[in-house]
Design a protein around this motif. Structure first.
Motif, PDB file in Angstrom:
ATOM      1  N   ASP A  95       0.849  -1.189   0.000  1.00  0.00           N
ATOM      2  CA  ASP A  95       0.000   0.000   0.000  1.00  0.00           C
ATOM      3  C   ASP A  95       0.880   1.234   0.000  1.00  0.00           C
ATOM      4  N   GLU A  96       0.253   2.381   0.101  1.00  0.00           N
ATOM      5  CA  GLU A  96       0.957   3.651   0.202  1.00  0.00           C
ATOM      6  C   GLU A  96       0.746   4.213   1.609  1.00  0.00           C
ATOM      7  N   PRO A  97       1.656   5.081   2.053  1.00  0.00           N
ATOM      8  CA  PRO A  97       1.559   5.566   3.434  1.00  0.00           C
ATOM      9  C   PRO A  97       0.340   6.442   3.676  1.00  0.00           C
ATOM     10  N   VAL A  98      -0.107   6.432   4.922  1.00  0.00           N
ATOM     11  CA  VAL A  98      -1.256   7.221   5.372  1.00  0.00           C
ATOM     12  C   VAL A  98      -0.782   8.103   6.528  1.00  0.00           C
ATOM     13  N   PRO A  99      -1.136   9.397   6.562  1.00  0.00           N
ATOM     14  CA  PRO A  99      -0.691  10.249   7.663  1.00  0.00           C
ATOM     15  C   PRO A  99      -1.135   9.720   9.028  1.00  0.00           C
ATOM     16  N   ALA A 100      -0.258   9.852  10.008  1.00  0.00           N
ATOM     17  CA  ALA A 100      -0.550   9.441  11.382  1.00  0.00           C
ATOM     18  C   ALA A 100      -0.348  10.638  12.303  1.00  0.00           C
ATOM     19  N   PRO A 101      -1.163  10.754  13.354  1.00  0.00           N
ATOM     20  CA  PRO A 101      -1.041  11.904  14.272  1.00  0.00           C
ATOM     21  C   PRO A 101       0.315  11.936  14.959  1.00  0.00           C
ATOM     22  N   TYR A 146      -1.748  10.306  -3.982  1.00  0.00           N
ATOM     23  CA  TYR A 146      -1.791   8.848  -4.106  1.00  0.00           C
ATOM     24  C   TYR A 146      -1.654   8.422  -5.567  1.00  0.00           C
ATOM     25  N   GLN A 147      -0.879   7.353  -5.770  1.00  0.00           N
ATOM     26  CA  GLN A 147      -0.613   6.834  -7.101  1.00  0.00           C
ATOM     27  C   GLN A 147      -1.540   5.689  -7.482  1.00  0.00           C
ATOM     28  N   ALA A 187     -10.755  -5.811   6.557  1.00  0.00           N
ATOM     29  CA  ALA A 187     -10.490  -4.497   5.947  1.00  0.00           C
ATOM     30  C   ALA A 187      -8.991  -4.305   5.765  1.00  0.00           C
ATOM     31  N   CYS A 188      -8.471  -4.987   4.766  1.00  0.00           N
ATOM     32  CA  CYS A 188      -7.035  -4.972   4.530  1.00  0.00           C
ATOM     33  C   CYS A 188      -6.630  -3.703   3.777  1.00  0.00           C
ATOM     34  N   THR A 189      -5.342  -3.581   3.541  1.00  0.00           N
ATOM     35  CA  THR A 189      -4.840  -2.370   2.891  1.00  0.00           C
ATOM     36  C   THR A 189      -5.191  -2.312   1.404  1.00  0.00           C
ATOM     37  N   CYS A 190      -5.669  -3.420   0.831  1.00  0.00           N
ATOM     38  CA  CYS A 190      -6.128  -3.366  -0.570  1.00  0.00           C
ATOM     39  C   CYS A 190      -7.313  -2.410  -0.725  1.00  0.00           C
ATOM     40  N   GLN A 191      -8.149  -2.350   0.305  1.00  0.00           N
ATOM     41  CA  GLN A 191      -9.424  -1.650   0.166  1.00  0.00           C
ATOM     42  C   GLN A 191      -9.662  -0.539   1.189  1.00  0.00           C
ATOM     43  N   TYR A 192      -8.789  -0.408   2.184  1.00  0.00           N
ATOM     44  CA  TYR A 192      -9.043   0.566   3.238  1.00  0.00           C
ATOM     45  C   TYR A 192      -7.719   1.063   3.813  1.00  0.00           C
ATOM     46  N   PRO A 193      -7.600   2.403   4.046  1.00  0.00           N
ATOM     47  CA  PRO A 193      -8.566   3.454   3.725  1.00  0.00           C
ATOM     48  C   PRO A 193      -8.627   3.739   2.224  1.00  0.00           C
ATOM     49  N   ARG A 194      -9.779   4.232   1.776  1.00  0.00           N
ATOM     50  CA  ARG A 194     -10.048   4.418   0.361  1.00  0.00           C
ATOM     51  C   ARG A 194      -9.143   5.502  -0.245  1.00  0.00           C
ATOM     52  N   HIS A 195      -8.615   5.198  -1.453  1.00  0.00           N
ATOM     53  CA  HIS A 195      -7.831   6.178  -2.192  1.00  0.00           C
ATOM     54  C   HIS A 195      -8.241   6.140  -3.661  1.00  0.00           C
ATOM     55  N   ASP A 220      -6.427  11.587  -4.846  1.00  0.00           N
ATOM     56  CA  ASP A 220      -6.466  12.091  -3.474  1.00  0.00           C
ATOM     57  C   ASP A 220      -5.103  12.624  -3.053  1.00  0.00           C
ATOM     58  N   GLN A 221      -5.124  13.712  -2.303  1.00  0.00           N
ATOM     59  CA  GLN A 221      -3.902  14.306  -1.765  1.00  0.00           C
ATOM     60  C   GLN A 221      -4.019  14.420  -0.255  1.00  0.00           C
ATOM     61  N   VAL A 222      -2.896  14.144   0.447  1.00  0.00           N
ATOM     62  CA  VAL A 222      -2.848  14.253   1.902  1.00  0.00           C
ATOM     63  C   VAL A 222      -1.607  15.053   2.289  1.00  0.00           C
ATOM     64  N   MET A 223      -1.512  15.397   3.568  1.00  0.00           N
ATOM     65  CA  MET A 223      -0.352  16.113   4.085  1.00  0.00           C
ATOM     66  C   MET A 223       0.320  15.267   5.154  1.00  0.00           C
ATOM     67  N   PHE A 224       1.641  15.136   5.048  1.00  0.00           N
ATOM     68  CA  PHE A 224       2.409  14.442   6.076  1.00  0.00           C
ATOM     69  C   PHE A 224       3.146  15.456   6.941  1.00  0.00           C
ATOM     70  N   GLU A 225       3.076  15.235   8.242  1.00  0.00           N
ATOM     71  CA  GLU A 225       3.737  16.126   9.195  1.00  0.00           C
ATOM     72  C   GLU A 225       4.782  15.404  10.027  1.00  0.00           C
ATOM     73  N   GLY A 226       5.150  14.204   9.616  1.00  0.00           N
ATOM     74  CA  GLY A 226       6.167  13.455  10.349  1.00  0.00           C
ATOM     75  C   GLY A 226       5.906  11.965  10.314  1.00  0.00           C
ATOM     76  N   TYR A 227       4.876  11.522  11.034  1.00  0.00           N
ATOM     77  CA  TYR A 227       4.596  10.095  11.134  1.00  0.00           C
ATOM     78  C   TYR A 227       3.634   9.626  10.039  1.00  0.00           C
TER      79      TYR A 227
END
Length: 478
Positions: free
Chosen positions: A135-141, A361-362, A376-384, A400-407
């Motif tokens: 999968d591709e990375p997802v922002p974490a708090p 996201y690519q 709910a594996c990474t193939c389908q969740y979270p949706r991109h 879809d575009q997200v912002m990474f702030e570290g984690y």
């Protein structure tokens, strides 16, 4: 239409290697890429045998030209492997290369007499979320911290375990993560594109270093950016680059390698053979990712762990899903995978903390797991919605575009691997064990935790500071 990440990544890797025409092998539904028009052979007599045999085989019956068969690289590579051109690399399409297929066929009788392989495709070796993307990375708090959380062991320069991560390089501001203050290494090349957006798989090496440091704080981590170029390298160069990495940093206690390829065979990679033989003579332990094809096909170099002569010097690592009880849907599996570690939605540092940075996201997610799993594996969740996905342009859907702030949260055997490497290093510190191969053996022999993978009960290496992620069930698509 469902996205096809393997085909999407083919285009990405081909763009990163514009002068190397590539094909999929052994057919269009394959698990690996290779260089068109070229085969590999060992230097010296074997290379000459391959050339002569292929020329004889390329008659009018095959429609191939014997005159095209020639040495494509001098016999100066430290790996002892020569590239031999056997056809026009511009011929055909991505679905295969007829000249390479005939060249392999021409040597079968000789290989039978010799009792070993004499010729090979020149495969593309890549980080294990690249040609086989989990999968591709997802922002974490930022408040969440890493998962696994940092262990309580203090850093001691005199006893620290040396870990060499061979991957992409380190982000420019990686030292903003306190866990990485004792980490050195190569810088990530070209972190962002012209619009300031993170490039695909940038941060992979930084994320891995953070996981090693979290599980085993008493480590001196060096990151070698061998796979900085889109995470991919030709097999003919791979062994040489591995030698370069240990030449630059010395043979460490542990090498964490989250890269490889399948090749449809059970006898390893010709291009890595010399390095693996040298590794066997050193005291270093190679901890290697099993790959993300959800396949039992051996993935190299990880699968060397199943060969008797390398059993003590290589640990192959598959990925467990978020709850740690079962294999992740994407993880490769089989008797050649010797241990599994958490590898789904782990949390580590993707970038430094100096400024937020965007990512587009690519790949699109799937309506259902592409491997047939029901959680709910990474193939389908979270949706991109991904930029590269088939039909994306015709539908007008915006990626879809997200912002990474570290984690970030990220999944793959790429990340199970540094968790396992960290557990070996932590065992060395806790038991004052200086031999990483002995620590590998002791860790597996004393392990009492197991998980279920495709019906088999397998050793599960779960760090005490790792927190399981609840497994969700998704409603079927309407």
């Amino acid at each position: 239409m469902a996205p096809q990440r393997f085909h999407e990544q083919f285009d990405q890797i081909q763009r990163s290697m514009p002068d190397v025409p590539l094909a999929m092998g052994p057919d269009d539904s394959a698990e690996f890429f290779y260089e068109k028009g070229v085969v590999l052979a060992r230097d010296g007599e074997e290379a000459r045998l391959v050339e002569d045999t292929v020329r004889t085989h390329f008659t009018q019956a095959t429609g191939l030209t014997p005159d095209r068969v020639r040495r494509a690289s001098p016999e100066t590579n430290r790996t002892g492997v020569t590239r031999i051109q056997v056809g026009d690399p511009g011929h055909g399409d991505r679905s295969g290369d007829r000249a390479v297929a005939h060249a392999l066929r021409a040597l079968r009788e000789h290989e039978g007499r010799a009792g070993r392989r004499l010729v090979s495709r020149n495969h593309v070796v890549s980080i294990a979320v690249n040609a086989c993307p989990g999968d591709e990375p997802v922002p974490a708090p930022l408040t969440q911290g890493t998962n696994p959380a940092p262990a309580g062991t203090a850093y001691d320069a005199d006893t620290a375990v040396g870990v060499l991560v061979i991957d992409t390089g380190l982000m420019h501001d990686y030292r903003s993560e306190p866990l990485l203050v004792h980490t050195e290494g190569d810088a990530q090349v070209q972190e962002t594109d012209g619009q300031g957006v993170l490039r695909q798989y940038v941060g992979h090496g930084t994320f891995i270093a953070g996981l090693v440091a979290a599980v085993a704080p008493n480590t001196d981590i060096s990151v070698k950016g061998t796979l900085n170029d889109a995470g991919a390298i030709l097999e003919s160069d791979f062994g040489h680059k591995l030698f370069e990495a240990v030449d630059a940093h010395g043979w460490p206690d542990i090498i964490s390698l989250s890269a490889g390829t399948s090749n449809g065979r059970t006898d390893g990679l010709l291009g890595a053979d010399a390095f693996m033989r040298e590794l066997r003579e050193q005291g270093t332990l190679l901890v290697a990712a099993a790959g993300n094809n959800a396949s039992a096909t051996p993935f190299w170099p990880a699968a060397y762990a199943d060969q008797p002569e390398y059993a003590g010097s290589v640990l192959s690592v598959g990925a467990l899903r978020g709850d740690g009880e079962f294999g992740a849907c994407f993880s490769n599996h089989g008797p050649w995978v010797k241990a599994y570690a958490p590898g789904e939605r782990l949390t580590s540092a993707l970038t430094g903390f100096t400024a937020p940075v965007p990512y587009v996201y690519q790949h699109s997610t799937y309506d259902a797991c592409r491997f047939g799993f029901t959680y709910a594996c990474t193939c389908q969740y979270p949706r991109h919605t991904g930029l590269l996905s088939e039909g994306q342009e015709s539908t007008g859907a915006k990626a879809d575009q997200v912002m990474f702030e570290g984690y970030a949260h990220w999944s793959g055997t790429s990340f199970a691997t540094p968790v396992a490497a960290g557990m070996v290093a932590a065992h060395m510190t806790a038991h004052k064990e200086r031999d990483p191969r002995a620590a590998r053996r002791q860790l597996l022999e004393s392990n009492t935790q197991y998980a279920e993978v495709r019906g088999a009960h397998v050793p599960a290496l779960r760090p005490s500071t790792w927190s399981p992620v609840p497994v969700l069930r998704l409603a079927p698509p309407a």
